[in-house]
Write a protein that holds these residues in place. Structure first.
Motif, PDB file in Angstrom:
ATOM      1  N   ARG A  37      35.415 -21.825  11.521  1.00 58.88           N
ATOM      2  CA  ARG A  37      36.205 -20.726  12.066  1.00 58.88           C
ATOM      3  C   ARG A  37      37.636 -21.097  12.418  1.00 58.88           C
ATOM      4  O   ARG A  37      38.320 -20.348  13.099  1.00 58.88           O
ATOM      5  N   ILE A  38      38.098 -22.223  11.938  1.00 58.90           N
ATOM      6  CA  ILE A  38      39.493 -22.608  12.151  1.00 58.90           C
ATOM      7  C   ILE A  38      40.359 -21.705  11.283  1.00 58.90           C
ATOM      8  O   ILE A  38      40.174 -21.648  10.072  1.00 58.90           O
ATOM      9  N   GLY A  39      41.260 -20.996  11.921  1.00 61.92           N
ATOM     10  CA  GLY A  39      42.087 -20.044  11.190  1.00 61.92           C
ATOM     11  C   GLY A  39      43.453 -20.602  10.826  1.00 61.92           C
ATOM     12  O   GLY A  39      44.091 -21.272  11.622  1.00 61.92           O
ATOM     13  N   VAL A  40      43.864 -20.327   9.616  1.00 61.53           N
ATOM     14  CA  VAL A  40      45.191 -20.725   9.156  1.00 61.53           C
ATOM     15  C   VAL A  40      45.883 -19.455   8.689  1.00 61.53           C
ATOM     16  O   VAL A  40      45.299 -18.699   7.920  1.00 61.53           O
ATOM     17  N   PRO A  41      47.060 -19.134   9.108  1.00 64.85           N
ATOM     18  CA  PRO A  41      47.985 -19.867   9.967  1.00 64.85           C
ATOM     19  C   PRO A  41      47.860 -19.523  11.447  1.00 64.85           C
ATOM     20  O   PRO A  41      48.613 -20.035  12.255  1.00 64.85           O
ATOM     21  N   ARG A  42      46.929 -18.674  11.798  1.00 61.35           N
ATOM     22  CA  ARG A  42      46.823 -18.237  13.193  1.00 61.35           C
ATOM     23  C   ARG A  42      46.648 -19.408  14.161  1.00 61.35           C
ATOM     24  O   ARG A  42      47.321 -19.486  15.174  1.00 61.35           O
ATOM     25  N   ASP A  43      45.722 -20.323  13.878  1.00 61.15           N
ATOM     26  CA  ASP A  43      45.429 -21.407  14.811  1.00 61.15           C
ATOM     27  C   ASP A  43      46.321 -22.629  14.607  1.00 61.15           C
ATOM     28  O   ASP A  43      46.702 -23.290  15.570  1.00 61.15           O
ATOM     29  N   MET A  44      46.614 -22.950  13.352  1.00 58.68           N
ATOM     30  CA  MET A  44      47.394 -24.151  13.058  1.00 58.68           C
ATOM     31  C   MET A  44      47.839 -24.136  11.611  1.00 58.68           C
ATOM     32  O   MET A  44      47.439 -23.259  10.850  1.00 58.68           O
ATOM     33  N   THR A  45      48.607 -25.140  11.234  1.00 58.72           N
ATOM     34  CA  THR A  45      49.060 -25.229   9.847  1.00 58.72           C
ATOM     35  C   THR A  45      47.904 -25.617   8.942  1.00 58.72           C
ATOM     36  O   THR A  45      46.875 -26.129   9.398  1.00 58.72           O
ATOM     37  N   LEU A  46      48.070 -25.409   7.659  1.00 56.65           N
ATOM     38  CA  LEU A  46      47.035 -25.748   6.691  1.00 56.65           C
ATOM     39  C   LEU A  46      46.700 -27.233   6.727  1.00 56.65           C
ATOM     40  O   LEU A  46      45.526 -27.615   6.737  1.00 56.65           O
TER      41      LEU A  46
END
Length: 69
Positions: A37-46
């Motif tokens: 569930r790690i979101g890109v770009p919402r949570d962090m860079t790719l």
């Protein structure tokens, strides 16, 4: 590094010895849930997300290896 490897092996051992199989399975499921569930770009860079996912997978592998011993 060698220090990180030793620390993760120690953590996996404590989970297995003190938590038992059911608890350890829950930790693995929680780590997998976080990884998925790690979101890109919402949570962090790719790049950062890929690195975090790789370390979460590494941690899961160490925990499962400890369970098999």
């Amino acid at each position: 590094t060698e220090k990180h490897e030793a620390t993760m092996n120690e953590i996996a051992g404590v989970l297995d010895e003190q938590g038992g199989k059911e608890f350890t399975d829950g930790v693995v499921k929680s780590l997998a849930y976080l990884r998925d569930r790690i979101g890109v770009p919402r949570d962090m860079t790719l790049t950062a997300a890929r690195q975090l996912r790789a370390y979460i997978n590494w941690s899961i592998e160490k925990i499962l290896d400890q369970q098999d011993n």
